[in-house]
Structure formats: structure tokens, C-alpha cells
Design a protein around this motif. Structure first.
Motif, PDB file in Angstrom:
ATOM      1  N   ASP A  30       0.834  -1.211   0.000  1.00  0.00           N
ATOM      2  CA  ASP A  30       0.000   0.000   0.000  1.00  0.00           C
ATOM      3  C   ASP A  30       0.862   1.251   0.000  1.00  0.00           C
ATOM      4  OD1 ASP A  30      -2.184  -1.691   0.087  1.00  0.00           O
ATOM      5  OD2 ASP A  30      -2.284  -1.654   2.294  1.00  0.00           O
ATOM      6  N   ASP A  31       1.898   1.268   0.831  1.00  0.00           N
ATOM      7  CA  ASP A  31       2.764   2.447   0.882  1.00  0.00           C
ATOM      8  C   ASP A  31       3.485   2.664  -0.445  1.00  0.00           C
ATOM      9  OD1 ASP A  31       2.030   2.825   3.481  1.00  0.00           O
ATOM     10  OD2 ASP A  31       3.773   1.800   4.346  1.00  0.00           O
ATOM     11  N   ALA A  32       3.938   1.578  -1.086  1.00  0.00           N
ATOM     12  CA  ALA A  32       4.655   1.729  -2.355  1.00  0.00           C
ATOM     13  C   ALA A  32       3.733   2.299  -3.430  1.00  0.00           C
ATOM     14  CB  ALA A  32       5.229   0.381  -2.797  1.00  0.00           C
ATOM     15  N   TYR A  41       4.134   8.616 -10.945  1.00  0.00           N
ATOM     16  CA  TYR A  41       4.744   7.662 -11.865  1.00  0.00           C
ATOM     17  C   TYR A  41       3.776   7.415 -13.015  1.00  0.00           C
ATOM     18  CZ  TYR A  41       6.689   3.329 -13.701  1.00  0.00           C
ATOM     19  OH  TYR A  41       7.219   2.370 -14.532  1.00  0.00           O
ATOM     20  N   PRO A  42       4.191   7.607 -14.266  1.00  0.00           N
ATOM     21  CA  PRO A  42       3.234   7.602 -15.383  1.00  0.00           C
ATOM     22  C   PRO A  42       2.555   6.242 -15.616  1.00  0.00           C
ATOM     23  CG  PRO A  42       5.497   7.714 -16.193  1.00  0.00           C
ATOM     24  CD  PRO A  42       5.566   7.916 -14.720  1.00  0.00           C
ATOM     25  N   TYR A  43       3.143   5.139 -15.179  1.00  0.00           N
ATOM     26  CA  TYR A  43       2.570   3.826 -15.441  1.00  0.00           C
ATOM     27  C   TYR A  43       2.183   3.131 -14.131  1.00  0.00           C
ATOM     28  CZ  TYR A  43       4.829   4.763 -19.899  1.00  0.00           C
ATOM     29  OH  TYR A  43       5.219   5.336 -21.065  1.00  0.00           O
ATOM     30  N   VAL A  44       1.721   3.931 -13.161  1.00  0.00           N
ATOM     31  CA  VAL A  44       1.346   3.331 -11.885  1.00  0.00           C
ATOM     32  C   VAL A  44       0.116   2.430 -12.027  1.00  0.00           C
ATOM     33  CG1 VAL A  44      -0.129   5.275 -11.217  1.00  0.00           C
ATOM     34  CG2 VAL A  44       0.957   3.864  -9.448  1.00  0.00           C
ATOM     35  N   GLY A  45      -0.697   2.676 -13.053  1.00  0.00           N
ATOM     36  CA  GLY A  45      -1.870   1.840 -13.262  1.00  0.00           C
ATOM     37  C   GLY A  45      -1.533   0.425 -13.677  1.00  0.00           C
ATOM     38  N   ASN A  46      -0.329   0.221 -14.207  1.00  0.00           N
ATOM     39  CA  ASN A  46       0.077  -1.116 -14.634  1.00  0.00           C
ATOM     40  C   ASN A  46       0.685  -1.933 -13.499  1.00  0.00           C
ATOM     41  OD1 ASN A  46      -0.706  -0.445 -17.238  1.00  0.00           O
ATOM     42  ND2 ASN A  46       1.335   0.314 -17.792  1.00  0.00           N
ATOM     43  N   SER A  50      -0.496  -7.467  -6.393  1.00  0.00           N
ATOM     44  CA  SER A  50      -0.042  -8.823  -6.740  1.00  0.00           C
ATOM     45  C   SER A  50       1.308  -8.793  -7.433  1.00  0.00           C
ATOM     46  CB  SER A  50      -1.078  -9.502  -7.635  1.00  0.00           C
ATOM     47  OG  SER A  50      -1.259  -8.762  -8.844  1.00  0.00           O
ATOM     48  N   HIS A  51       1.529  -7.734  -8.222  1.00  0.00           N
ATOM     49  CA  HIS A  51       2.841  -7.610  -8.867  1.00  0.00           C
ATOM     50  C   HIS A  51       3.934  -7.453  -7.828  1.00  0.00           C
ATOM     51  CE1 HIS A  51       0.807  -6.033 -12.795  1.00  0.00           C
ATOM     52  NE2 HIS A  51       0.669  -7.351 -12.623  1.00  0.00           N
ATOM     53  N   ILE A  52       3.675  -6.667  -6.770  1.00  0.00           N
ATOM     54  CA  ILE A  52       4.687  -6.457  -5.733  1.00  0.00           C
ATOM     55  C   ILE A  52       4.860  -7.716  -4.899  1.00  0.00           C
ATOM     56  CG2 ILE A  52       5.291  -5.038  -3.728  1.00  0.00           C
ATOM     57  CD1 ILE A  52       3.724  -2.749  -5.001  1.00  0.00           C
ATOM     58  N   TYR A  53       3.765  -8.485  -4.704  1.00  0.00           N
ATOM     59  CA  TYR A  53       3.887  -9.754  -3.985  1.00  0.00           C
ATOM     60  C   TYR A  53       4.881 -10.682  -4.673  1.00  0.00           C
ATOM     61  CZ  TYR A  53      -0.237  -8.544  -1.196  1.00  0.00           C
ATOM     62  OH  TYR A  53      -1.089  -7.928  -0.353  1.00  0.00           O
ATOM     63  N   SER A  54       4.779 -10.751  -6.003  1.00  0.00           N
ATOM     64  CA  SER A  54       5.625 -11.659  -6.792  1.00  0.00           C
ATOM     65  C   SER A  54       6.629 -10.859  -7.611  1.00  0.00           C
ATOM     66  CB  SER A  54       4.764 -12.525  -7.707  1.00  0.00           C
ATOM     67  OG  SER A  54       3.981 -11.700  -8.563  1.00  0.00           O
ATOM     68  N   GLY A  63       8.420  -4.988 -15.559  1.00  0.00           N
ATOM     69  CA  GLY A  63       7.731  -3.730 -15.264  1.00  0.00           C
ATOM     70  C   GLY A  63       8.263  -3.073 -14.007  1.00  0.00           C
ATOM     71  N   LEU A  64       8.550  -3.851 -12.952  1.00  0.00           N
ATOM     72  CA  LEU A  64       9.097  -3.277 -11.722  1.00  0.00           C
ATOM     73  C   LEU A  64      10.515  -2.742 -11.950  1.00  0.00           C
ATOM     74  CD1 LEU A  64       7.904  -5.934  -9.118  1.00  0.00           C
ATOM     75  CD2 LEU A  64       6.869  -3.716  -9.658  1.00  0.00           C
ATOM     76  N   LEU A  65      11.293  -3.431 -12.786  1.00  0.00           N
ATOM     77  CA  LEU A  65      12.639  -2.951 -13.101  1.00  0.00           C
ATOM     78  C   LEU A  65      12.588  -1.616 -13.840  1.00  0.00           C
ATOM     79  CD1 LEU A  65      15.670  -3.468 -13.072  1.00  0.00           C
ATOM     80  CD2 LEU A  65      15.405  -4.751 -15.209  1.00  0.00           C
ATOM     81  N   ALA A  66      11.624  -1.457 -14.765  1.00  0.00           N
ATOM     82  CA  ALA A  66      11.466  -0.173 -15.453  1.00  0.00           C
ATOM     83  C   ALA A  66      11.080   0.923 -14.468  1.00  0.00           C
ATOM     84  CB  ALA A  66      10.406  -0.313 -16.545  1.00  0.00           C
ATOM     85  N   MET A  67      10.219   0.602 -13.485  1.00  0.00           N
ATOM     86  CA  MET A  67       9.837   1.588 -12.465  1.00  0.00           C
ATOM     87  C   MET A  67      11.060   2.010 -11.630  1.00  0.00           C
ATOM     88  SD  MET A  67       9.127   1.704  -8.921  1.00  0.00           S
ATOM     89  CE  MET A  67       8.647   0.033  -8.512  1.00  0.00           C
ATOM     90  N   LEU A  68      11.928   1.041 -11.255  1.00  0.00           N
ATOM     91  CA  LEU A  68      13.140   1.380 -10.496  1.00  0.00           C
ATOM     92  C   LEU A  68      14.092   2.244 -11.323  1.00  0.00           C
ATOM     93  CD1 LEU A  68      13.885  -2.064  -8.794  1.00  0.00           C
ATOM     94  CD2 LEU A  68      12.821  -0.047  -7.772  1.00  0.00           C
ATOM     95  N   LEU A  69      14.197   1.960 -12.618  1.00  0.00           N
ATOM     96  CA  LEU A  69      15.025   2.787 -13.483  1.00  0.00           C
ATOM     97  C   LEU A  69      14.483   4.212 -13.552  1.00  0.00           C
ATOM     98  CD1 LEU A  69      17.332   3.103 -15.496  1.00  0.00           C
ATOM     99  CD2 LEU A  69      15.811   2.277 -17.285  1.00  0.00           C
ATOM    100  N   TRP A  70      13.166   4.369 -13.620  1.00  0.00           N
ATOM    101  CA  TRP A  70      12.552   5.699 -13.626  1.00  0.00           C
ATOM    102  C   TRP A  70      12.860   6.433 -12.313  1.00  0.00           C
ATOM    103  CZ3 TRP A  70       8.684   8.243 -10.877  1.00  0.00           C
ATOM    104  CH2 TRP A  70       8.163   9.401 -11.451  1.00  0.00           C
TER     105      TRP A  70
END
Length: 488
Positions: A30-32, A41-46, A50-54, A63-70
Motif C-alpha cells: 500500500d505504501d509503495a 509515476y506515469p505507469y502506476v496503473g500497470n 499482486s505484482h509487488i507480492y511476486s 515492469g518493476l525494473l522499469a519503475m526502479l530505473l525511472w
């Protein structure tokens, strides 16, 4: 592909670069998601919980790696927009004073708006920054003076000692001379090796001839023995032949002894002759080397000495008059005498030039001493200018404080002018009431608005500066009017 714990650690570390005081209250997912929405973040809807769980799965990790790069690019952008305010990084910057005063105004203005008073601790911080800058400049000046003293000491050492180039040139000449000597010695060894090879060849030929002669004698002896065996002799003939044979053996031994003595004498004379020839060749090579160095022969011929006698030795000739290429007494000795006279005159000229060079060196030494005295006077003048600079700095600080007091008076006048605009205040109160209704939405977007608030602060500061300038102009006009009224 990291684990979920690794992903959480990476995310916490990166966001701490943007907001180090943020506290994670609920679940990390929730915090993330709230943080990503807050920083837009422009793609927060994606991204979902569940994505953060796994986080380490093949489907969610790209997708998470692209978010970290951003996030990394955002941190770099923020770092460029808000550089470090450490004075040590700005010690060589020409904008140090502007940066320090800008930071001071940025920190003092909100405090002044809240309390209406100038914070004294910020002035202490400002003074401390200038003191640190002054200390760094003094340290840098000391370092420069120390390096200058070291450079002067090194220059004095270089001027007092012999030039390294002269030493290297002398060593180079010595090495070239040694090389020429070794080449000459190698040539002598090669010639001796060739002579020894020729001598060994002659000895082998003589040995082969002796073997052939021995074989012929063996055949003759066999033939004579066969003839003797075929003859019929009596005992008296045998005794007579034995006595003749003994006489012949004695005579042969005497001849062989005399031959050995003659061979030994010949060998001794050949060795003495070889040593004499080696000494002659060594002297000739020494003569050629020294004549080449003195410029008597070769391409380095001295233009002031009209001598060109090149000596060569022929040790294989049978005529003793042809061993040397020139007559030593008739040609070489007078030529060397003339060369000695020429070198003596050159020595006198060189000594005169050395005396002139020493006089020039004394004059240069006196000039150097005068220049050192001038440098010392310039150092004293620099210290006086530095003290004058310190005095000027103190006076400027005092004037700045006086100007600050005047600014405080002008700000008090501005406060009085604010009381005259009551209608604007009522409108501001109404806007404030409306803003209170939207407080929750503003609180959620506060981190996004931080950059915009910074721009608003800069614009407000510019407005305040313009207002202060306008107030100063109006006060000047009022002062002029008051002066004109007083004079009227």
C-alpha cells in the motif's frame, strides 16, 4: 530476478534519496503504490499489489525494473536541481556569495513571514560560512606560498649544481667512446681469430703432408725390408748394418733435436712478433681514436687545424717500411707538433671565453639577487594588500549590517502598508477557508507540489525584492518631498 525482500530493500533505498524522513506505516504494497501515485509515476496503473507480492517472477519483474530505473533518473534530476550546499564544494566557484545569500534568504524568509523577526541563528550560520570560506582561502594562500618556497629552493639547487643535460651529454660521450673502444677490440679479436684459423689450417696441411710422407716412407721401408729379406747376408754384414743403423739413428735424433730447437726459436720469435704487431695495432687504433676526437681526421675535422693524416697498419706485409701507411718521423711528428700549437692557441682562447662567461655569470647572479629582492618587496606589498582586503571586508560587513537594519525598517513600513489593504485580507481569508476544505487533497499531493512550491517561493522572493525596491523609491520620493517642504 531478486526476491520480494530484495525488491523492498531496493525500493526503500531509492525513495530515501528523495525523502529520507518518510515513515512506512502500513503494508509495504500500500505504501509503495501511494508513493508512486504521489510522485506521479506515469505507469502506476500497470502495477498492482499482486505484482509487488511476486516481484521476482518472469511476468512482473520487467515492469518493476522499469519503475526502479525511472526512480533512478528522477533522483538524478532532483540532484541536478538541488545541488549540495556544502561550502567546500563551492570554494572555487565564482557564485559562492550569490549561492550563500540565496540560501540565507530562502531559509530566513519563511521564518520572517511567521514571526516577523530576523532569525539570529541564521546570521550566525551565514557568518560561519564566510569564515569557512576565508579559512579555506587562507589555507590555499599558505599552500601557494609553501609551493613557491619549494620552487625557489629547487630553482636555487638547479642553478647551483651542474646542469643535468651537461652531465648526460658527458656520459653520452663517454659511452660512445667506450662503444668505439669495444668495437675496435672486437675487430682486433676477429683479426686474431682469422690469423689463428689460418695458422691452424697451415698446421693441418703440414700434418696431412707429414702423414702422406710417413705413408710413403712406410711403403719404402716395406720394400727395403722385402729386399733385405730376399738377400743372403753373413753375420759380418749384419753387424756392419746394425752399426750403420745405430749411427743413422743417432744422427737422426740429433737432427730432430736441432729441428725442435729451431721450431721453438721460430715459435718464440713469431709470438714476440705477434705481440709487437698487436701493440702496434693498439697504438694505431688509439691514435685514430684520439685524432678523431680532436678533429684531426674524419668527418669531425677541426676547421682551425689543417692536418689530415690517417694512419693505417698492415701487419701482413713483408716490407717493414710498408707496415705504416705514412712515415711517422717525417709526416706524423711535424703534423702533431703543428696540431699541438693549434690546440694550445685554442686553449688560450677557450680560457679567455671561460673568464668572460664567468664575468657574465657574476652579472647574472647580481641580477638574480636584485630580482629576488624585488620579489621580496612584492611579497611584502601583497601582504599589505591582503591586510587592506581584510580591513575592507570588515568595513563591508559593517555596512551590510547597517543596510540590514535599514531593510528591517523598510519591512516594518511594508507591514504598515499591509494593514491598509483590508479588503485584500478578507479575500485572502475567504480563499483560506476554501483551501481548508481542500486540505486533504492538498496533503496527498504535497510531495508532487514541492518543486512547484520552490518556484513559487522564488517568484515571491522576487516580488518581495521588487516591492522593497518600490518602497525604497517611494520613501526616497517622500524624503525628497519632506526635504523640499523643510527648505520651503
Amino acid at each position: 530476478m531478486p526476491t520480494v525482500k530484495d525488491f523492498q530493500t531496493i525500493f526503500r533505498f531509492l525513495y530515501a534519496q528523495l525523502d529520507g524522513r518518510y515513515v512506512y506505516k502500513g503494508k509495504f504494497e500500500d505504501d509503495a503504490l501511494a508513493i508512486l501515485r504521489g510522485i506521479h509515476y506515469p505507469y502506476v496503473g500497470n502495477i498492482s499489489k499482486s505484482h509487488i507480492y511476486s516481484a521476482g517472477s518472469m511476468a512482473t519483474w520487467p515492469g518493476l525494473l522499469a519503475m526502479l530505473l525511472w526512480l533512478v533518473e528522477l533522483i538524478e534530476c532532483v540532484g541536478l536541481m538541488n545541488p549540495s550546499r556544502d561550502s567546500s564544494e563551492l570554494k572555487d566557484s565564482s557564485q559562492f556569495v550569490d549561492r550563500v545569500f540565496f540560501d540565507y534568504l530562502a531559509m530566513a524568509y519563511p521564518v520572517w513571514l511567521d514571526s516577523g523577526e530576523e532569525p539570529s541563528d541564521l546570521e550566525a550560520i551565514l557568518a560561519q560560512q564566510f569564515e569557512q570560506k576565508n579559512a579555506s582561502l587562507i589555507q590555499e594562500s599558505s599552500d601557494i606560498e609553501r609551493r613557491l618556497a619549494n620552487a625557489k629552493a629547487e630553482l636555487s639547487a638547479l642553478q647551483s649544481n651542474e646542469s643535468p643535460l651537461v652531465q648526460l651529454e658527458r656520459e653520452r660521450v663517454e659511452l660512445i667512446t667506450d662503444k668505439e673502444k669495444f668495437e675496435t677490440y672486437i675487430q682486433r679479436l676477429e683479426s686474431m681469430q682469422q690469423r689463428m684459423a689460418d695458422h691452424v689450417g697451415n698446421q693441418r696441411q703440414q700434418q696431412d703432408a707429414a702423414q702422406v710422407e710417413q705413408m710413403g716412407l712406410e711403403r719404402e721401408r716395406s720394400e727395403v725390408q722385402a729386399i733385405v729379406d730376399a738377400q743372403q747376408i753373413n753375420p759380418e754384414d749384419v753387424d756392419r748394418m746394425n752399426s750403420e743403423r745405430n749411427q743413422l739413428h743417432d744422427t737422426l735424433r740429433g737432427v730432430q733435436d736441432r729441428v725442435k730447437d729451431v721450431v721453438k726459436v721460430v715459435w718464440d720469435r713469431e709470438m714476440k712478433l705477434q705481440r709487437v704487431l698487436d701493440d702496434v695495432e693498439s697504438l694505431a687504433q688509439d691514435y685514430a681514436s684520439r685524432a678523431h676526437k680532436l678533429g684531426l681526421v674524419g668527418s669531425r675535422k677541426n676547421e682551425h687545424i689543417e692536418i689530415d693524416i690517417e694512419l693505417t697498419i698492415d701487419t701482413h706485409t713483408d716490407d717493414r717500411h710498408r707496415i705504416t701507411s705514412v712515415d711517422l718521423r717525417r709526416d706524423v711528428r711535424p703534423a702533431l707538433t703543428r696540431a699541438l700549437d693549434a690546440f694550445a692557441s685554442e686553449l688560450h682562447a677557450t680560457q679567455s671565453a671561460v673568464l668572460e662567461a664567468r664575468e657574465s655569470m657574476d652579472q647574472l647572479t647580481e641580477s638574480r639577487i636584485e630580482l629576488e629582492e624585488r620579489v621580496e618587496d612584492m611579497d611584502k606589498a601583497a601582504r599589505r594588500h591582503n591586510q587592506h582586503y581584510l580591513d575592507l571586508r570588515d568595513s563591508i560587513v559593517a555596512e551590510t549590517r547597517a543596510a540590514t537594519k535599514q531593510i528591517e525598517q523598510l519591512e516594518a513600513d511594508i507591514t504598515a502598508m499591509r494593514r491598509d489593504i483590508a479588503q485584500g485580507e478578507l479575500q485572502s481569508k475567504a480563499a483560506l477557508a476554501h483551501a481548508d476544505a481542500e486540505w486533504e487533497s492538498v496533503q496527498r499531493g504535497c510531495r508532487l507540489r514541492r518543486a512547484e512550491i520552490d518556484e513559487d517561493v522564488v517568484s515571491v522572493l522576487e516580488d518581495v525584492v521588487q516591492m522593497k525596491t518600490h518602497a525604497e523609491a517611494r520613501l526616497r520620493e517622500l524624503l525628497q518631498l519632506a526635504t523640499a517642504d523643510a527648505s520651503a
